[in-house]
Structure formats: C-alpha cells, structure tokens
Design a protein around this motif. Sequence first.
Motif, PDB file in Angstrom:
ATOM      1  N   TYR A   1      -2.470   0.625  -4.393  1.00  0.00           N
ATOM      2  CA  TYR A   1      -2.094  -0.714  -3.966  1.00  0.00           C
ATOM      3  C   TYR A   1      -1.332  -1.437  -5.081  1.00  0.00           C
ATOM      4  O   TYR A   1      -1.542  -1.177  -6.255  1.00  0.00           O
ATOM      5  CB  TYR A   1      -3.342  -1.540  -3.643  1.00  0.00           C
TER       6      TYR A   1
ATOM      7  N   SER B   1       0.847  -1.189   0.000  1.00  0.00           N
ATOM      8  CA  SER B   1       0.000   0.000   0.000  1.00  0.00           C
ATOM      9  C   SER B   1       0.880   1.235   0.000  1.00  0.00           C
ATOM     10  O   SER B   1       1.901   1.276   0.692  1.00  0.00           O
ATOM     11  CB  SER B   1      -0.910   0.029   1.228  1.00  0.00           C
TER      12      SER B   1
ATOM     13  N   THR C   1      -4.738   6.255  -1.600  1.00  0.00           N
ATOM     14  CA  THR C   1      -3.958   5.033  -1.483  1.00  0.00           C
ATOM     15  C   THR C   1      -3.879   4.315  -2.835  1.00  0.00           C
ATOM     16  O   THR C   1      -4.891   4.190  -3.536  1.00  0.00           O
ATOM     17  CB  THR C   1      -4.568   4.074  -0.443  1.00  0.00           C
TER      18      THR C   1
ATOM     19  N   VAL D   1       0.288   5.123   0.821  1.00  0.00           N
ATOM     20  CA  VAL D   1      -0.595   6.180   1.298  1.00  0.00           C
ATOM     21  C   VAL D   1       0.080   7.512   1.030  1.00  0.00           C
ATOM     22  O   VAL D   1       1.227   7.720   1.441  1.00  0.00           O
ATOM     23  CB  VAL D   1      -0.894   6.007   2.796  1.00  0.00           C
TER      24      VAL D   1
ATOM     25  N   SER E   1      -6.255   1.593  -7.078  1.00  0.00           N
ATOM     26  CA  SER E   1      -6.316   2.694  -6.126  1.00  0.00           C
ATOM     27  C   SER E   1      -7.689   2.702  -5.470  1.00  0.00           C
ATOM     28  O   SER E   1      -8.631   2.062  -5.951  1.00  0.00           O
ATOM     29  CB  SER E   1      -6.058   4.027  -6.820  1.00  0.00           C
TER      30      SER E   1
END
Length: 125
Positions: free
Chosen positions: A79, A21, A77, A23, A72
């Motif tokens: 991924y 992930s 975020t 962020v 996303s």
Amino acid sequence: EVQLMEFGGGLVQAGGSLRLSCVFSGLSLEEYAIGWFRQAPGKEREGVSCISSGDRRIYYADSVKGRFTISSDNANTVYLQMSSLKPEDTAVYYCAAIDYLVFRPRGEWFQGGYRGQGTQVTVSS
C-alpha cells in the motif's frame, strides 16, 4: 508469471488523501523490494517509495517524506498511503518490483524490474 496490479487512483483536492494498493503475484515480499514510482507529463520517472521486507529497508523520495507511507500486508499487497497531497503529486503511479539483492534505496530503484500498468492520480488545486 509476475503480475502487478494497481488500484486506488483518482481525483482529489489538494490537502486530501488517497491510498494506492498494489496486488502482486508470482513473487514474494521476502525476495523482492516492491514499491511505487510515478511519471508526470513531460517529466522524468521518479521513484516514490519502496519497501524491502527481506532486509527491512524502506525508501522515500525527499518530495514525499512525511506525507506518504508505504506498508504491506505481508502477503500479496503493498500500500501507499498518500496524505497532504499537492498538485505536483499529479502523475501516473506505477507499482514496481525488483530483486531485493539489487535494490538500492534511491530514486532509480525501480529500473530493470517488473512494473504494473499504472493508475492515474490527479490532485486539483
């Protein structure tokens, strides 16, 4: 201030899966292409995957096509779902972002953009 933070690295056996992930803050998916590059010891950095939501482009390196999937949450975020992992996938994985207007879907897409601190992914044989 732009910040990118990676989560989800670790140790996994060959054939296994991991989800990374990223962020982020200080930028938006509409204006930036965001994705991942990696660097293994003694090797060049390799652009792994990138998603450019602003113009709906997605890039995958040939080495990960069919095994990795980028997505996303349409918020903050991104991924990277990694499956069928191989020992040669072992590397530090970095989240990166670049203005989507200068994004080119090729291996060096991340150069000149923002990047996070990285997360280690180790695949044992």
